[in-house]
Design an enzyme around this catalytic site. Structure first.
Site, PDB file in Angstrom:
ATOM      1  N   CYS A   1     -57.514  11.492 -16.108  1.00 21.49           N
ATOM      2  CA  CYS A   1     -56.543  12.417 -16.700  1.00 21.49           C
ATOM      3  C   CYS A   1     -56.396  13.658 -15.816  1.00 21.49           C
ATOM      4  CB  CYS A   1     -57.016  12.873 -18.070  1.00 21.49           C
ATOM      5  SG  CYS A   1     -57.436  11.531 -19.158  1.00 21.49           S
TER       6      CYS A   1
ATOM      7  N   ARG B   1     -52.639  11.213 -11.664  1.00 28.26           N
ATOM      8  CA  ARG B   1     -53.968  11.013 -12.239  1.00 28.26           C
ATOM      9  C   ARG B   1     -53.925  10.195 -13.529  1.00 28.26           C
ATOM     10  NH1 ARG B   1     -57.773  14.563 -10.024  1.00 28.26           N
ATOM     11  NH2 ARG B   1     -59.117  14.103 -11.779  1.00 28.26           N
TER      12      ARG B   1
ATOM     13  N   TRP C   1     -54.818   9.273 -18.867  1.00 25.27           N
ATOM     14  CA  TRP C   1     -55.150   7.887 -18.536  1.00 25.27           C
ATOM     15  C   TRP C   1     -56.138   7.467 -19.616  1.00 25.27           C
ATOM     16  CZ3 TRP C   1     -59.459   4.927 -17.395  1.00 25.27           C
ATOM     17  CH2 TRP C   1     -59.211   3.685 -16.796  1.00 25.27           C
TER      18      TRP C   1
ATOM     19  N   ASN D   1     -60.630  15.994 -19.544  1.00 25.03           N
ATOM     20  CA  ASN D   1     -60.700  14.856 -18.630  1.00 25.03           C
ATOM     21  C   ASN D   1     -62.156  14.439 -18.540  1.00 25.03           C
ATOM     22  OD1 ASN D   1     -60.467  12.988 -16.520  1.00 25.03           O
ATOM     23  ND2 ASN D   1     -60.780  14.570 -14.982  1.00 25.03           N
ATOM     24  N   GLY D   2     -62.430  13.165 -18.776  1.00 25.67           N
ATOM     25  CA  GLY D   2     -63.807  12.696 -18.693  1.00 25.67           C
ATOM     26  C   GLY D   2     -64.103  11.751 -19.840  1.00 25.67           C
TER      27      GLY D   2
ATOM     28  N   GLU E   1     -58.079  -5.977   1.511  1.00 27.08           N
ATOM     29  CA  GLU E   1     -57.241  -4.805   1.256  1.00 27.08           C
ATOM     30  C   GLU E   1     -55.790  -5.229   0.977  1.00 27.08           C
ATOM     31  OE1 GLU E   1     -57.681  -1.977   0.372  1.00 27.08           O
ATOM     32  OE2 GLU E   1     -55.870  -0.866   0.844  1.00 27.08           O
TER      33      GLU E   1
ATOM     34  N   LYS F   1     -53.777  -4.479  -2.614  1.00 31.87           N
ATOM     35  CA  LYS F   1     -52.464  -3.815  -2.707  1.00 31.87           C
ATOM     36  C   LYS F   1     -51.489  -4.648  -3.531  1.00 31.87           C
ATOM     37  CE  LYS F   1     -53.255  -0.549  -1.662  1.00 31.87           C
ATOM     38  NZ  LYS F   1     -54.456  -0.046  -1.066  1.00 31.87           N
TER      39      LYS F   1
ATOM     40  N   GLU G   1     -52.455  -4.589  -7.200  1.00 37.88           N
ATOM     41  CA  GLU G   1     -52.326  -3.252  -7.770  1.00 37.88           C
ATOM     42  C   GLU G   1     -50.878  -2.881  -8.077  1.00 37.88           C
ATOM     43  OE1 GLU G   1     -53.707  -0.326  -4.979  1.00 37.88           O
ATOM     44  OE2 GLU G   1     -54.154   1.119  -6.548  1.00 37.88           O
TER      45      GLU G   1
ATOM     46  N   HIS H   1     -64.612 -24.679  -0.030  1.00 32.69           N
ATOM     47  CA  HIS H   1     -65.766 -24.748  -0.939  1.00 32.69           C
ATOM     48  C   HIS H   1     -65.361 -24.447  -2.378  1.00 32.69           C
ATOM     49  CE1 HIS H   1     -68.527 -25.403   2.340  1.00 32.69           C
ATOM     50  NE2 HIS H   1     -67.958 -24.412   3.003  1.00 32.69           N
TER      51      HIS H   1
ATOM     52  N   LYS I   1     -54.913   7.664  -9.803  1.00 32.37           N
ATOM     53  CA  LYS I   1     -55.304   7.907  -8.422  1.00 32.37           C
ATOM     54  C   LYS I   1     -56.783   8.232  -8.277  1.00 32.37           C
ATOM     55  CE  LYS I   1     -54.315   8.615  -4.087  1.00 32.37           C
ATOM     56  NZ  LYS I   1     -54.092   7.387  -3.308  1.00 32.37           N
TER      57      LYS I   1
HETATM   58  O1  M6R Z   1     -60.643   8.367  -4.065  1.00 30.86           O
HETATM   59  P1  M6R Z   1     -61.393   7.130  -3.696  1.00 30.86           P
HETATM   60  O2  M6R Z   1     -61.162   6.697  -2.300  1.00 30.86           O
HETATM   61  O3  M6R Z   1     -62.871   7.252  -3.982  1.00 30.86           O
HETATM   62  O4  M6R Z   1     -60.835   6.010  -4.640  1.00 30.86           O
HETATM   63  C1  M6R Z   1     -61.404   4.734  -4.673  1.00 30.86           C
HETATM   64  C2  M6R Z   1     -60.503   3.735  -5.351  1.00 30.86           C
HETATM   65  O5  M6R Z   1     -60.319   4.071  -6.694  1.00 30.86           O
HETATM   66  C3  M6R Z   1     -59.144   3.635  -4.665  1.00 30.86           C
HETATM   67  O6  M6R Z   1     -59.278   3.336  -3.316  1.00 30.86           O
HETATM   68  C4  M6R Z   1     -58.279   2.543  -5.330  1.00 30.86           C
HETATM   69  O7  M6R Z   1     -58.865   1.313  -5.102  1.00 30.86           O
HETATM   70  C5  M6R Z   1     -56.860   2.602  -4.769  1.00 30.86           C
HETATM   71  N1  M6R Z   1     -55.947   2.906  -5.818  1.00 30.86           N
HETATM   72  C6  M6R Z   1     -56.422   1.325  -4.153  1.00 30.86           C
HETATM   73  O8  M6R Z   1     -55.140   1.431  -3.621  1.00 30.86           O
END
Ligand code: M6R
Length: 590
Positions: free
Chosen positions: A2, A27, A69, A93-94, A463, A467, A470, A486, A585
């Site tokens: 949040c 966020r 969030w 937030n938390g 990676e 993406k 996500e 396998h 984020k």
């Molecule tokens: O801020 P950070 O690099 O620690 O964040 C880690 C992950 O939450 C972040 O890389 C997340 O996987 C991304 N949204 C992926 O695109």
């Protein structure tokens, strides 16, 4: 997760809160709310994005805002913040880990709750402790809460006053022409605040009488330094509209250039002793940052001959890891605020290990915890999907691996001078976009796909898959090419898409065999390589020629067409790449 903001101004604060929430929206964007304290305390909160709040306006110079969030309770108007209890309103937030017990206790004493959130519990506790002294009430109320929090609180009979507090969730204070602020993070205040100060765990902040004061856990005054936010964190809008993710992919060459010059000016001497004597290295991170840590583990182990154990931060903490004095922990985090990564750092430090952090945000929590911190210069990354920060993380980690070799063996890796060519190679990778576009168009209806690789290409594959999952919401898996037969090959049938990243000469033939296995089952194969011959001889249906660099550095460029591919898949499927479903984020809760 949040985003919280609070403002005390001698003008109406609604606009500053709304704009601040817009900048904080990365966020979390399940719901949003604002409370403004003028002649009375007005609260407006709504499920959905921050723009829903534009239907509301209230006059008053003191206020708080929140963009959510959801953790406890579904996204709904009732669960949105601010939460009112008696005379106070609170944004949080938390996660309050003991909220269920506290709620049961309060209900037993006759309190009625209007939301399912953990946050409302602390609002009630603060309200019950409130007797005209807001600072003491916040302290007393929070003293019963376990877990992570950053809160901002106002009381309806205290206009011109705001109290905030933090434990394990980020909180900064800022001073600007439009008022005095508290906020979840520095980038969101950049452009609004001329000076910012980061709160430490256990801190309380009171804004009143035109000043910002910090207090420790016993409410003794403490001094926190106000500094100017870094210039590169100021631009938080996309020129000409469009999506942040696309703009941030376009910034990769510039971000690499800036990071390179910062690295060249950095002094690694303070970590020389720890690196020289390290017999084991641990690398931890989450999500995209974890994939860069995987590349580091491969490169550092290969170059310096030191075993590097790479683990997601959430797993590292609960293993429990065999880490101690003489070991080095490398922690990677774009935001510098990821809860699991921070806890891994705290754990490593408590065992006597030396911590090197890589982050994009100077003065973030990870920087304050680490023994040595490398701050990349990617600039503010707003899109939830990490792109340019990944390329810059890799650059920093290559540099770190090179320093490791230098301190241990008094030489640099063969590829070291080629790091200078990384920005240019990244730019050259943009010429793959037309092909990536065509591939995205062809695959946008796919239900699932594999990304294959071996060695560091596997990191790139993972990676690329992350993406796609996500933002394009297509199931994707980054998988070792050699493992396909396998088990996973069972999913491959007519038209099943498989992308293979193959940048290591010694493994070209092996990767090609994996593609042949896919092809002979009717799968659709895409191959990414910098070797024209490998492409020419491949059975792949789609071929993309990557710019050439020494193989160790290929992950930093090979990922670029995959980032763009995911972006185009997402657009083609009608989703917003900047606000992927269920994500935020900065993951500041466990
Ligand atoms: O801020 P950070 O690099 O620690 O964040 C880690 C992950 O939450 C972040 O890389 C997340 O996987 C991304 N949204 C992926 O695109």
């Amino acid at each position: 997760m949040c985003g919280i903001i609070g403002c005390v101004s001698d003008k109406d604060c609604y606009g500053a809160l709304y704009d601040g929430l817009k900048r904080l929206e990365y966020r979390g964007y399940d719901s949003a709310g604002i409370a403004v304290l003028g002649e009375k305390l007005s609260v407006f909160k709504k499920k959905g994005g921050v723009s829903n709040l534009s239907a509301f306006y209230a006059r008053g110079g003191t206020g708080i805002g929140h963009t959510r969030w959801a953790t406890h309770g579904a996204p709904s108007d009732a669960n949105a913040h601010p939460h009112r209890a008696g005379k106070i309103a609170l944004v949080h937030n938390g996660i309050v880990e003991n909220y269920a017990a506290l709620k049961a206790e309060l209900e037993g004493e006759g309190e009625r709750f209007s939301s399912e959130t953990d946050s409302e519990v602390i609002a009630k506790l603060i309200s019950r402790a409130y007797r005209k002294d807001l600072l003491s009430a916040v302290r007393e109320g929070l003293s019963r809460a376990e877990g992570a929090y950053a809160v901002a609180v106002v009381a309806e009979d205290r206009p011109g006053e705001l109290v905030a507090a933090k434990n394990k969730s980020p909180l900064v204070a800022g001073k600007g022409a439009s008022g005095l602020f508290v906020c979840s993070d520095i980038p969101a205040l950049a452009g609004t605040a001329d000076f910012i100060a980061r709160a430490e765990d256990g801190d309380f902040i009171r804004i009143a009488d035109g000043r910002i004061d910090f207090f420790d856990k016993n409410l003794n005054p403490v001094c926190r330094d106000f500094t100017r936010p870094r210039e590169e964190l100021r631009a938080l809008s996309v020129a000409g509209g469009g999506y942040f993710m696309r703009a941030e992919i376009g910034e990769i060459p510039r971000a690499l250039e800036d990071t390179l010059s910062a690295l060249k000016n950095a002094d690694f001497a303070p970590c020389a002793r720890a690196l020289r004597s390290a017999e084991r290295i641990f690398a931890v991170a989450c999500g995209t940052a974890f994939h860069s840590a995987l590349v580091f583990a491969d490169v550092a182990e290969r170059e310096a001959g030191v075993p590097v154990l790479c683990c997601t931060a959430g797993e590292f903490r609960y293993r429990p890891p065999v880490i101690g004095e003489g070991d080095v922990l490398v922690a990677v985090s774009q935001s510098g605020e990821t809860a699991d990564t921070l806890e891994a750092v705290r754990l490593a430090k408590s065992r006597g290990a030396y911590v090197v952090a890589v982050t994009n945000i100077g003065s973030s929590s990870i920087e304050s915890l680490a023994d040595f911190c490398i701050v990349m210069r990617a600039g503010a990354e707003i899109a939830v999907a990490a792109t340019k920060s990944y390329n810059c993380q890799l650059l920093c980690l290559y540099y770190l691996a090179a320093q490791l070799l230098f301190f241990k063996r008094a030489r640099l890796p063969e590829w070291f001078s080629a790091l200078d060519r990384l920005p240019e190679a990244a730019q050259a990778a943009f010429s793959c976009f037309a092909e990536a576009d065509a591939l995205a168009d062809r695959l946008k209806g796919a239900g699932a796909m594999y990304f294959l690789g071996r060695g560091t290409d596997l990191c790139t594959a993972k990676e690329g898959a992350l993406k796609v999952k996500e933002i394009a919401r297509v199931f994707a898996e980054g998988y070792p090419a050699g493992e396909l037969k396998h088990g996973s090959l069972a999913l491959v049938g007519e038209g099943f898409p498989v992308a293979c990243i193959s940048t290591c000469a010694a493994l070209l033939k092996k990767s090609e065999s994996a593609l042949a296995e896919v092809k002979s089952r009717g799968g659709y194969c895409a191959l990414f390589s910098q070797y024209p011959r490998a492409l020419a001889e491949s059975c792949a249906d789609f071929k993309c020629l990557l710019p050439a660099l020494p193989e160790a550095l290929m992950p930093a460029v090979a990922v670029i067409p995959l980032q763009y591919f995911a972006y185009k898949m997402c657009i083609g499927r009608g989703f917003d790449p900047d606000k992927p479903r269920n994500l935020a984020k900065s993951v500041t809760v466990e």
